[in-house]
Structure formats: structure tokens, C-alpha cells
Design an enzyme around this catalytic site. Structure first.
Site, short mmCIF file in Angstrom:
data_model
loop_
_atom_site.label_atom_id
_atom_site.label_comp_id
_atom_site.label_asym_id
_atom_site.label_seq_id
_atom_site.Cartn_x
_atom_site.Cartn_y
_atom_site.Cartn_z
N ASN A 29 0.87 -1.17 0.02
CA ASN A 29 -0.02 -0.07 -0.10
C ASN A 29 0.91 1.22 -0.22
OD1 ASN A 29 -1.79 2.11 0.42
ND2 ASN A 29 -2.28 1.39 2.44
N SER A 81 3.78 -1.99 10.48
CA SER A 81 5.18 -2.12 10.54
C SER A 81 5.89 -3.36 10.28
CB SER A 81 5.60 -1.47 11.99
OG SER A 81 5.20 -0.32 12.10
N GLU A 112 -5.03 -4.85 10.57
CA GLU A 112 -3.90 -3.86 10.85
C GLU A 112 -4.19 -3.31 12.13
OE1 GLU A 112 -2.15 -2.67 6.85
OE2 GLU A 112 -3.88 -1.46 7.07
N GLY A 124 2.92 2.54 10.85
CA GLY A 124 3.75 3.62 10.74
C GLY A 124 4.58 3.99 11.85
N HIS A 181 -9.33 1.13 5.24
CA HIS A 181 -7.94 1.12 5.79
C HIS A 181 -8.30 2.12 6.90
CE1 HIS A 181 -3.87 2.50 6.56
NE2 HIS A 181 -3.62 1.46 5.94
N LYS A 194 -0.01 4.27 -0.12
CA LYS A 194 -0.49 5.41 0.26
C LYS A 194 -0.21 6.62 -0.41
CE LYS A 194 -0.05 3.35 4.78
NZ LYS A 194 0.19 3.11 6.22
N GLU A 213 -6.67 4.52 7.90
CA GLU A 213 -6.41 6.11 7.78
C GLU A 213 -7.72 6.55 6.99
OE1 GLU A 213 -2.83 5.53 5.75
OE2 GLU A 213 -1.89 5.06 7.51
#
Ligand code: 13P
Length: 252
Positions: free
Chosen positions: A9, A215, A169, A175, A97, A11, A99
Site C-alpha cells: 500500500n 510495521s 492492521e 507506521g 483502511h 499510500k 487512515e
């Protein structure tokens, strides 16, 4: 048998020329035999998809989008539909996701509409779920993922659900450099597979790929992927370097 999958991904990273170069480099590093064992997916930004489609071998790399619209077409300024993605040869869409859930207000209602659009175009969904740190600390992670699944993908028919790849996730691992331990990943992946069995059947549960994301890097991928219910990874930062991403693919 379910597929092993490593998906990158990207992003909102890379300019077009950098993205093309990254995709080309990865394409060169992969050979067909690797793809038979592990399905490799990349999800570049929307603006790159059509160009990248032309420089990769679709037998080696599957192209995915990071989102799609809730509707097929019409007066939805700024949106990109699943049909438009299908039309340029994109067969997979990442939805849910964290985010997008937290910054762009994706809810179970909007995600259900998006999933329906993707399935109507005979594309696959990589559906993301996962708890935030507070929920993990309060030991609510099982409850959270169950709710996220029940409100969207568990509403699908058996035939529809066969086009769903799940990605667990944990938001606290995205991250942050903090990874779920292999034991934590296995525990919740086994739980998720159990929920699929409860809602559909053991056979469908056995055939569902459940990816880990957060991560994941060349240093920890092997340990994570060696768990029996972890079928691969959804990789953020480490998918932006062809060598690291290739090393993660080789971790199987
Ligand atoms: P990182 O690998 O950068 O933690 O991101 C994970 C992720 O969000 C993939 O979708």
C-alpha cells in the site's frame, strides 16, 4: 487452498516518475515462479494506475487501488468509481483502511456501498480491520474486529465473500515501528478465521487469506508469516523500496 499474498500500500507517496520506476524495478526483480507461490499486489495512488498498468507484467504483479467511490457514476465531485478502475485494468481495491476510516470518515455504511461497487465489477476487495491502542489496552480488540466484519463483509453472500481478502492492521502498529508480536498476530488471525467459519463455513474460512499489516519489514516478516493463520502482509513504508518489498515476499 488459500493464497499467500504480499500487498504494498503505497499510500500518498511517490511522484508519477518515481512510481513507474519503483513498479518497473519490482517487476524486474520478480519471476513468474515466485508469483505462483505468493501473489504480489501493489496499490499506487490513483494518478499512477493507468501508467503503471503498462509497465508491469500482470502475471507477476496485481494492481490495486487504495479506495473507490460509493456510487458507479454521476455528480460525485472528486470521486473515482470501481467501474472506472475496472476499465483501466484494476481488479483489486483496498477498502476500510484505518487512515480512511479516521481521516476521511469511512463508516460501515459507506464501506458497504463501496464493497458492493467493487463486487458488481467482479473485482476483489482487500478489507482492512483493526483496533486502536486504547481498544487493545482495554482488551477490546476481538470485539472491535468482530463488529467491523459483521457490519460490512459478513453481510455478503457466500459467493460474494469469496472475493474478499481480509487484512488485520492494528492501528497502533501502522507506521509506528511497533509490530504486533507473532503470538498477538496469530491469536487474532485465528479468531478472525473462526468468525469466518461461524458466519459461512469451515471450507470458506480455510480458503480466506488473512493478511497482517503494521510495521511489517524484512526483519520481522518471516516470523509473522510463519504463523499458520497469517497468510501474508499488507505493507506500507517497506513497500516503497523494491529491495525491502522483495525481501518481504521472499520471507515465505
Ligand atoms: P506500515 O507498514 O508503514 O506500518 O503501514 C501499514 C499499512 O497501513 C498498510 O496498509
Amino acid at each position: 487452498m488459500r493464497k499467500k499474498i504480499v500487498a504494498g500500500n503505497w499510500k500518498m507517496n511517490t511522484q508519477l516518475s518515481e512510481g513507474i520506476e519503483l513498479a518497473q524495478t519490482l517487476n524486474k526483480k520478480l519471476d513468474n515462479s515466485e508469483n505462483e507461490e505468493v501473489k504480489v499486489v501493489i496499490a499506487p495512488p490513483f494518478t499512477h494506475l493507468a501508467s503503471i498498468k503498462n509497465v508491469i507484467d500482470s502475471k507477476k504483479i496485481t494492481l490495486a487501488a487504495q479506495n473507490c467511490a460509493t456510487h458507479e457514476k454521476g455528480a460525485y465531485t472528486g470521486e473515482i468509481s470501481a467501474t472506472m478502475l475496472k476499465n483501466i485494468g484494476v481488479d483489486t481495491v483496498i477498502l476500510g483502511h484505518s487512515e480512511r476510516r479516521s481521516y476521511y470518515y469511512d463508516t460501515s455504511e459507506t464501506l458497504s456501498l463501496k464493497v458492493a461497487q467493487v463486487l458488481a465489477n467482479k473485482q476483489e476487495v482487500i478489507f482492512c480491520i483493526g483496533e486502536v491502542l486504547k481498544e487493545r489496552e482495554a482488551e477490546k480488540h476481538f470485539e472491535v474486529v468482530k463488529k467491523q466484519l459483521s457490519e460490512v463483509v459478513f453481510k455478503l453472500s457466500e459467493a460474494e465473500f469469496e472475493n474478499i481478502i481480509l487484512a488485520y492492521e492494528p492501528v497502533w502498529a501502522i507506521g509506528t515501528g511497533k509490530t504486533a508480536s507473532p503470538e498477538q498476530a496469530q491469536e487474532i488471525h485465528a479468531y478472525i478465521r473462526g468468525l469466518v467459519a461461524e458466519n459461512y463455513s469451515n471450507e470458506i474460512a480455510e480458503n480466506t487469506s488473512i493478511l497482517y499489516g503494521g510495521s511489517c519489514n524484512p526483519g520481522n516478516a518471516k516470523e509473522l508469516f510463519s504463523n499458520k493463520d497469517v497468510d501474508g502482509g499488507l505493507i506500507g513504508g517497506a513497500s516503497l523500496k523494491a529491495d525491502d518489498f522483495k525481501a518481504i515476499i521472499n520471507s515465505f
